[in-house]
Design an enzyme around this catalytic site. Structure first.
Site, PDB file in Angstrom:
ATOM      1  N   SER A  15       0.841  -1.200   0.000  1.00 40.37           N
ATOM      2  CA  SER A  15       0.000   0.000   0.000  1.00 40.37           C
ATOM      3  C   SER A  15       0.878   1.252   0.000  1.00 40.37           C
ATOM      4  CB  SER A  15      -0.922  -0.015   1.212  1.00 40.37           C
ATOM      5  OG  SER A  15      -0.143  -0.043   2.380  1.00 40.37           O
ATOM      6  N   LYS A 192      10.625  -8.367 -10.011  1.00 43.21           N
ATOM      7  CA  LYS A 192       9.900  -9.587  -9.623  1.00 43.21           C
ATOM      8  C   LYS A 192       8.587  -9.320  -8.870  1.00 43.21           C
ATOM      9  CE  LYS A 192      11.828 -13.399  -9.855  1.00 43.21           C
ATOM     10  NZ  LYS A 192      12.094 -14.110 -11.096  1.00 43.21           N
ATOM     11  N   CYS A 384     -13.346  24.551  13.066  1.00 40.58           N
ATOM     12  CA  CYS A 384     -14.311  23.672  13.741  1.00 40.58           C
ATOM     13  C   CYS A 384     -13.981  23.577  15.238  1.00 40.58           C
ATOM     14  CB  CYS A 384     -14.378  22.323  13.040  1.00 40.58           C
ATOM     15  SG  CYS A 384     -15.972  21.532  13.305  1.00 40.58           S
ATOM     16  N   HIS A 510     -15.491  23.551   7.622  1.00 38.54           N
ATOM     17  CA  HIS A 510     -14.176  23.057   7.188  1.00 38.54           C
ATOM     18  C   HIS A 510     -13.802  23.630   5.824  1.00 38.54           C
ATOM     19  CE1 HIS A 510     -13.492  20.050  10.358  1.00 38.54           C
ATOM     20  NE2 HIS A 510     -14.813  20.011  10.401  1.00 38.54           N
ATOM     21  N   GLU A 512     -11.078  23.697   4.486  1.00 37.92           N
ATOM     22  CA  GLU A 512     -10.007  22.927   3.831  1.00 37.92           C
ATOM     23  C   GLU A 512     -10.538  21.947   2.789  1.00 37.92           C
ATOM     24  OE1 GLU A 512     -11.043  22.543   6.939  1.00 37.92           O
ATOM     25  OE2 GLU A 512     -10.741  20.510   7.718  1.00 37.92           O
TER      26      GLU A 512
HETATM   27  N1  GLN Z   1     -16.036  17.968  18.309  1.00 35.32           N
HETATM   28  C1  GLN Z   1     -16.608  19.153  17.777  1.00 35.32           C
HETATM   29  C2  GLN Z   1     -18.065  18.977  17.403  1.00 35.32           C
HETATM   30  O1  GLN Z   1     -18.515  17.874  17.265  1.00 35.32           O
HETATM   31  C3  GLN Z   1     -15.819  19.657  16.577  1.00 35.32           C
HETATM   32  C4  GLN Z   1     -15.895  18.756  15.396  1.00 35.32           C
HETATM   33  C5  GLN Z   1     -14.837  19.019  14.374  1.00 35.32           C
HETATM   34  O2  GLN Z   1     -13.854  19.710  14.644  1.00 35.32           O
HETATM   35  N2  GLN Z   1     -14.986  18.468  13.183  1.00 35.32           N
HETATM   36  O3  GLN Z   1     -18.767  19.942  17.213  1.00 35.32           O
END
Ligand code: GLN
Length: 536
Positions: A15, A192, A384, A510, A512
């Protein structure tokens, strides 16, 4: 009959050979020739999705627009191509069996014995065909997870064997990615393992059309012809995938030079349209022009694992591309951080980022780092859980809310500044119970968030259960926190910032998951811009 061309990619020998990036890079090159592609990942594990798996098991959980929790390879697919991915693009053995068993319980199999062949294999094939029904796609590239020879992937390999048999070699091809290791003392590269891996595939009725060989230096002509002869693969179709030490964004270029796309098109009898690679050339130029270094401290529990914050690292490097600087990471375990060592530990950084996460471990260390960023005016980006920790830190240390906390970490805290999303209070089952996927956010004008996004309405992807507790909003505002983004009904806070600071932003979502090398996310671009201006 289906019109799309199917390209299946399997992996051999071991992998971590970069199958996901190979799939993504092939997508890049085919799109560069004006074709449309859709990419799909088949994961042979029994979990329905990686949502409940530990990052140690699986790395990052990548979230799609429609809220599917998927394999991180989908992140590469989206970063490298324009293909729009949904839950249909990420399939697991668990999902396949779940739907077959559900159908069996409903009596849909009319008294027949339900078997791997044809019921499981048909379900796998239907999931592949389902991609084409949605959009007119020229190529469907499917990555079969795992390594050939594993018990788990056999039904997937059987399904794709059947597809080749039914649709023929002008519509279905197989690419096999293997390793050609170099024995250091002998200084020799060995073919191989590749031969053996192809034998494993042949036993399952699959003859690869193209072999992509991961190797430290390009395969010699002799090695190519040896592999070709032993594996029944045309010499031109034996491709070197040379280790890239610089940026992964070099990989499409490496495959372009190795003619992977040309070979694929030829094998499928498709037009060799002209390749437009200018956008990628531009990015590579910006990367090689970058001289100045910007160091970002990433404070997370799983920093020992390369893949746990994969999209965050990639997005930070996109911020680097946007500002023509080299972004380096100082990865810090928050469990080792406290008031006595924070200054020393973070002395080299130009910016501090606290990514998402779950659970109490490391929280106090993160809070110490955030306080340091806030007070010392070091650019800070909280994502988050990172945003939630920023709220907790500010509540405790700037607004005097004693023992402020999230109910995730302390159920009976006096000041629950972060608490459960109300409508989810009663949900007990783990897995698939979070606020997931893309939701709109309205941004206030005259804020840092607005000046970065230059838009009043954005959509971002979410993956969380807990939220800012609205009743604390006025108090925190009084002490200087600005709530610059929220859901359209203003009930859910999405963005916080501190105006008396060079760059301090926390987001509940998020970002990202939406950054690409050729369109860096505005917040990552802004954060790196601020970090590159920060001098100690
Ligand atoms: N634990 C936090 C929540 O559930 C943040 C979640 C996260 O950072 N993705 O809200």
């Amino acid at each position: 009959m289906t019109k799309a061309k199917y390209i299946f990619i399997t992996g051999g020998v071991c992998s971590s050979l970069g199958k996901g990036v190979t799939v993504a890079a092939l997508g890049t090159l085919l799109e560069g020739r004006g074709y449309t592609v859709s990419l799909q990942k088949m994961d042979p594990y029994i979990n329905i999705d990686p949502g409940t798996m530990s990052p140690y098991q699986h790395g990052e959980v990548y979230v799609t627009e429609d809220g599917a929790e998927t394999d991180l390879d989908l992140g590469y697919y989206e970063r490298f191509t324009n293909s729009k991915l949904t839950r249909k693009n990420s399939i697991t053995t668990g999902q396949i069996y779940f739907s077959v068993i559900e159908r069996e319980r409903k009596g849909d199999y009319l008294g027949r014995t339900v078997q791997v062949v044809p019921h499981i294999t048909n379900e796998i094939r239907n999931r592949i065909y389902a991609l084409e029904n949605d959009n007119e796609t020229d190529f469907i590239i499917v990555e079969i997870g795992g390594t050939v020879g594993d018990i788990e992937s056999i039904p997937f390999l059987e399904a794709i064997r059947q597809m080749r048999y039914e649709h023929g070699s002008s519509q279905v091809i197989f690419i096999h990615l293997t390793l050609v290791p170099t024995i250091v003392v002998a200084g020799e590269a060995k073919t191989k393992p590749t031969q053996h891996s192809v034998k494993e595939l042949l036993q399952l009725g699959i003859q690869p059309d193209v072999l992509v060989c991961r190797i430290s230096t390009p395969l010699s002509k002799e090695m190519k012809s040896k592999i070709s002869l032993f594996c029944n693969v045309k010499e031109d179709n034996v491709i070197s995938a040379v280790d890239i030490n610089s940026t992964i964004y070099e990989i499409p270029k490496m495959y372009k030079e190795e003619k992977l796309d040309e070979v694929v098109l030829k094998t499928l009898g498709m037009d060799q349209r002209k390749l437009n690679f200018s956008e990628w050339d531009k990015i590579l130029k910006r990367i090689s022009n970058s001289k100045k270094k910007v160091i970002i401290g990433v404070i997370g529990k799983y920093i020992s694992l390369q893949d746990a914050y994969r999209s965050v690292y990639e997005s930070l490097s996109h911020g680097g591309i946007a500002n023509e600087v080299i972004v380096e990471f100082l990865k810090i375990n928050p469990e080792e951080l406290d008031k006595t060592n924070v200054k020393e530990t973070l002395k080299s950084v130009n910016g501090i980022l606290v990514p998402g996460g779950f659970g109490e471990r490391g929280i106090e260390g993160k809070i110490v780092a955030i306080q340091h960023a806030r007070v010392k005016e070091i650019p800070f980006f909280g994502i988050c859980l990172g945003m939630q920790c920023a709220v907790i830190e500010f509540s405790r240390n700037a607004a005097g809310l004693k023992n402020a906390n999230s109910t995730e970490f302390n159920q009976s805290t006096e000041n629950p500044v972060i608490s459960l999303i109300e409508e989810q209070m009663e949900i007990e089952r783990m897995g698939g119970t979070m606020r997931l996927g893309s939701y709109p956010c309205i941004i206030k004008k005259n804020t840092l968030a607005y000046s970065e996004y230059k838009s009043e309405k954005i959509n971002e992807r979410h993956r969380h259960r807990f939220e800012f507790t609205l009743k604390y909003k006025e108090t925190l505002e009084r002490y200087g926190m600005v709530f610059s983004g929220s859901s359209p009904d203003e009930k859910l806070i999405e963005i916080i910032e501190l105006p008396d600071h060079p760059w301090f932003v926390g987001v509940q979502y998020h970002p990202e998951f939406k950054s690409k090398p050729f369109s860096p996310h505005p917040l990552f671009a802004g954060f790196i811009r601020a970090a590159s201006k920060y001098s100690r």
